[in-house]
Design a protein around this motif. Sequence first.
Motif: not given
Length: 453
Positions: A385-390, A417-432
């Motif tokens: 799908a368009e808008g996905f990145c990894f 302009g990407f709408t969805t990004i797939l990342v590892s579950k073990h990454n610590k993400i503090a973005l809000k």
Amino acid sequence: MSKIKTSFFCQNCGTSFSKWQGQCHACKEWNTIVEEIIQKEEKVAWKTTTKETTKAAKPLLIKEIDSAQEIRLNTTDSELNRVLGGGLVPGSLTLLGGEPGIGKSTLLLQISLKLPYKTLYVSGEESQKQIKMRAERILPSSENCYILTETKTQNIFRQIAEMQPEIVIIDSIQTLHTDFIESSAGSISQIRECTAELIKFAKESNTPVILIGHITKDGTIAGPKILEHMVDTVLQFEGDRNHVYRILRSLKNRFGSTAELGIYEMLGSGLREVDNPSEILISHKEEELSGTAIACTLEGMRPLMIEIQALVSTAVYGTPQRSTTGYNAKRLNMILAVLEKRAGFRLGMKDVFLNVTGGISVDDTAIDLAVVAAILSSNEDIAIAEGFCFAGEVGLSGEIRPVNRIEQRIQEAEKLGFTTILVSKHNKIALKNTKINVILVSKIEDVVSELFG
């Protein structure tokens, strides 16, 4: 009259020998040792104009050494400044290598025409009229650029002493020769001696010097390996002459990071700096196609969005083909084995072709997840799908491993302009307060269900 002295040098690594032999014991290459005349006159190549008394250096405690930051010269080129680590350091020696016709001379001439400092451009390959024709195409007028066509170092230093330039550019080091060495220009002893004279000049006069160096057929800078050890910075200008984009990367830098990257676009009026390389590395297509995935990678401090293309087809011959462009072939084989063993996809009898668009090579393991997505998309013939990145690394047990600086990658994806990004579950993400949808995955099965489920 003094007796002529000769020695034998390896053309590959520069090791000297007292007599000829078939194999160089340093680099193990055969038939690379040649005889060169090394008779040297008792003269000084470069003398400073000021009368200074040389003082012996004294040891200092490390806390007593002045740690003030070195003032750098702005090259007016943001891409070159980034690769150099902020600009040219006074008294430094920079070596720029690249294939013939890639744009080395064009890049340095373009910079010398725009510099606000008095610049001497020394060419041993082109006449002044040829350089003038190119300069008019790039920038019609310049008040600070002086052109000198000369190959003898003694004459070059005589002109330098007269005009006192603030920056010196040599095109190229292989064309220079000095009277103190009897061998021909381009030989190992000439390259080494001319470089030593330029280093002495740069350090004593505190003037930055930029050298252009030719490269051999296997992509390494021509001349002895000691040439790269002598200079402060080694830059590589890469790209395909059939494509318009060029990449400038640092192989060695005593004053900054070697992980930075500069990107240029070759135009009729010279090289244009590319501020947002993600736009040129992602192809613009009207319809969705299978086998395409977008990865978020890092080159130095700069995040890039690159397109991964994969083609999976039934093998015509008994042995399936595994072909990659811009990606490690051994890593592709590892990922295919993980997909076969851990995820149950039957790819053992299928041809797999992988390509990183834009003509760049990527070593970042964070693009593994995009490689998996592109291969599975082509195998199932279902477009992502368009808008996905990894952004994720694939482990041998099929798990999705975390990658560094994930927040910076997410912000770059959102900015483009990407709408969805797939990342590892073990990454610590503090973005809000991010608008992009961050999907956390832990195994390849999770990726398959998100994309095709």
